[in-house]
Design an enzyme around this catalytic site. Structure first.
Site, PDB file in Angstrom:
ATOM      1  N   THR A   6       0.878  -1.166   0.000  1.00  0.00           N
ATOM      2  CA  THR A   6       0.000   0.000   0.000  1.00  0.00           C
ATOM      3  C   THR A   6       0.909   1.206   0.000  1.00  0.00           C
ATOM      4  O   THR A   6       2.050   1.107   0.438  1.00  0.00           O
ATOM      5  CB  THR A   6      -0.807   0.018   1.326  1.00  0.00           C
ATOM      6  OG1 THR A   6      -1.655  -1.117   1.375  1.00  0.00           O
ATOM      7  CG2 THR A   6      -1.653   1.267   1.483  1.00  0.00           C
ATOM      8  N   ARG A  30     -13.344  -8.320  -0.942  1.00  0.00           N
ATOM      9  CA  ARG A  30     -12.680  -8.050   0.347  1.00  0.00           C
ATOM     10  C   ARG A  30     -12.203  -6.584   0.377  1.00  0.00           C
ATOM     11  O   ARG A  30     -11.580  -6.102  -0.563  1.00  0.00           O
ATOM     12  CB  ARG A  30     -11.489  -8.987   0.522  1.00  0.00           C
ATOM     13  CG  ARG A  30     -10.664  -8.764   1.804  1.00  0.00           C
ATOM     14  CD  ARG A  30      -9.462  -7.891   1.559  1.00  0.00           C
ATOM     15  NE  ARG A  30      -8.583  -7.781   2.725  1.00  0.00           N
ATOM     16  CZ  ARG A  30      -7.557  -6.954   2.810  1.00  0.00           C
ATOM     17  NH1 ARG A  30      -7.257  -6.165   1.799  1.00  0.00           N
ATOM     18  NH2 ARG A  30      -6.809  -6.909   3.884  1.00  0.00           N
ATOM     19  N   VAL A  31     -12.497  -5.915   1.460  1.00  0.00           N
ATOM     20  CA  VAL A  31     -12.043  -4.534   1.632  1.00  0.00           C
ATOM     21  C   VAL A  31     -11.084  -4.508   2.818  1.00  0.00           C
ATOM     22  O   VAL A  31     -11.368  -5.107   3.864  1.00  0.00           O
ATOM     23  CB  VAL A  31     -13.244  -3.595   1.883  1.00  0.00           C
ATOM     24  CG1 VAL A  31     -12.775  -2.216   2.309  1.00  0.00           C
ATOM     25  CG2 VAL A  31     -14.105  -3.508   0.630  1.00  0.00           C
ATOM     26  N   GLY A  32      -9.959  -3.846   2.646  1.00  0.00           N
ATOM     27  CA  GLY A  32      -8.981  -3.776   3.726  1.00  0.00           C
ATOM     28  C   GLY A  32      -9.162  -2.513   4.560  1.00  0.00           C
ATOM     29  O   GLY A  32     -10.220  -1.871   4.548  1.00  0.00           O
ATOM     30  N   THR A  38       0.026   0.403   6.752  1.00  0.00           N
ATOM     31  CA  THR A  38       0.163  -0.635   5.725  1.00  0.00           C
ATOM     32  C   THR A  38       0.352  -1.958   6.450  1.00  0.00           C
ATOM     33  O   THR A  38       0.698  -1.987   7.628  1.00  0.00           O
ATOM     34  CB  THR A  38       1.368  -0.385   4.788  1.00  0.00           C
ATOM     35  OG1 THR A  38       2.571  -0.410   5.568  1.00  0.00           O
ATOM     36  CG2 THR A  38       1.280   0.956   4.084  1.00  0.00           C
ATOM     37  N   GLY A  39       0.144  -3.033   5.726  1.00  0.00           N
ATOM     38  CA  GLY A  39       0.251  -4.357   6.332  1.00  0.00           C
ATOM     39  C   GLY A  39      -1.115  -5.007   6.469  1.00  0.00           C
ATOM     40  O   GLY A  39      -2.053  -4.606   5.778  1.00  0.00           O
ATOM     41  N   GLY A  69      -4.478  -5.536   6.935  1.00  0.00           N
ATOM     42  CA  GLY A  69      -5.571  -4.610   7.180  1.00  0.00           C
ATOM     43  C   GLY A  69      -6.563  -5.105   8.214  1.00  0.00           C
ATOM     44  O   GLY A  69      -7.108  -4.310   8.994  1.00  0.00           O
TER      45      GLY A  69
END
Ligand code: ASP
Length: 357
Positions: A206, A234-236, A257-258, A260
């Protein structure tokens, strides 16, 4: 006589504010920190160029949000960066789905899109949601329709490199389906002369970028193609205000980031900003929120042999004085910063030394 929805919302908000004011002293003024003496831009490690572009624009008089969005656009349009925008790794069906959010400190504005397909600059669509609608988050088909209405061009975001990586991932899933695993075929899928399309791990990736200008106004953006090969839809954390991004002009900004899912469950970026509001320096604020994530990670499948998370999360934070920092669960993470003098990559602070579990 009818009241419009906006009038109703306004009067409701006023009513609530009145109630609160009678009970609690209004403290916002006392939380206000002095502004930065010079602009500062902070980004994830893939955002060195973003910090440079944003700084150049801020110095040229641009609004900090315009500047950070222009900065991350460089990465969104870069086919070599497989974590963001054009060239991002697709979902499990081979479709690139993008998430992004923006927050504008001075106007307290926010906009976001999730599971957006076919548009190269999701951060710009998020900006348009903020500017031209009464909403904060548009998703999937609706987000795309909105983007097309505003003149964004639809294009195929799946590069040959990302498609090859996806084909390799799909082939490696099972020996029981009809796609031959690399072992069965003896022939890795390496289209178009690519040899390094997929390294065998499902990467996160990201770009987050935030800036404070010399007046102490703060803005931020987070944009991503999310978890590689994710379940469609899928939503982070990136498009969720408070999770992958949070800005409060009285305090500062944070982005993540990473993994989610881990960030979403603790409202990570908001937690970091609230930590700074209570006086923590940015790096400490990030480390504290990471500690919360570690304590909240109890699922066996997410823990290594030592009982520590087998994933990483990074937070990037800056306050309106221009103090900044970043931290990760695991050592080895880095971040980009333009501190007003130069842009550079720095080591992030961390909770645990070692790999990611
Ligand atoms: N946080 C993003 C997500 O979970 C991915 C990432 O940062 O790598 O979608």
């Amino acid at each position: 006589m009818g009241t419009t929805r906006r009038e109703f919302l306004k009067s409701a908000a006023f009513g609530l504010g009145g109630l609160r004011l009678s009970r609690v002293p209004f403290e916002r003024g006392s939380e206000r920190l002095p502004g930065a003496s010079r602009p500062v831009v902070v980004s994830s490690a893939n955002g060195l160029r973003a910090t440079e572009r944003a700084m150049e624009m801020i110095r040229g008089g641009a609004d900090a949000l315009e500047a950070v969005v222009a900065g991350v656009n460089l990465v969104e349009e870069d086919p070599e960066d497989t974590s963001v925008g054009y060239g991002g790794l697709p979902n499990a069906l081979g479709v690139v789905q993008l998430d992004a959010s923006v927050m504008h400190g001075p106007t307290r504005g926010a906009g976001a899109v999730a599971a957006l397909e076919g548009i190269r600059y999701p951060s710009r669509v998020a900006l348009a949601v903020m500017r031209y609608t009464d909403h904060v988050l548009l998703v999937a088909e609706g987000a795309k329709r909105f983007a097309l209405e505003f003149g964004f061009k639809e294009e195929n975001l799946l590069t040959d490199r990302a498609r090859t990586a996806w084909l390799e991932w799909r082939a490696s899933l099972s020996a029981d389906d009809d796609y031959l695993t690399p072992e069965e075929s003896g022939e890795p899928i390496r289209g178009f002369g690519l040899t390094d399309a997929w390294d065998g791990t499902r990467t996160y990736g990201t770009i987050h970028c935030a800036a404070v200008d010399a007046a102490g106004n703060v803005s931020g953006v987070t944009t991503t193609s999310g978890l590689a090969f994710k379940v469609p839809g899928r939503v982070g954390d990136s498009p969720l205000i408070g999770a992958g991004l949070y800005v409060d002009n009285d305090v500062g900004a944070c982005g993540s980031t990473g993994r989610g899912e881990a960030v979403m469950k603790v409202c990570g970026s908001m937690l970091v900003v609230e930590n700074m509001r209570r006086g923590m320096p940015p790096t400490d604020a990030c480390l504290d929120a990471l500690g919360r994530i570690v304590r909240n990670t109890v699922e066996k499948r997410l823990l290594d042999a030592g009982g520590r998370p087998n994933f990483n999360v990074n937070f990037y934070a800056l306050n309106r004085r221009g103090e900044h920092g970043a931290a990760a669960i695991w050592s080895g993470s880095r971040f980009a910063v333009h501190d007003g003098e130069r842009s550079e990559i720095r080591e992030s602070a961390y909770l645990s030394r070692g790999g990611r579990g």
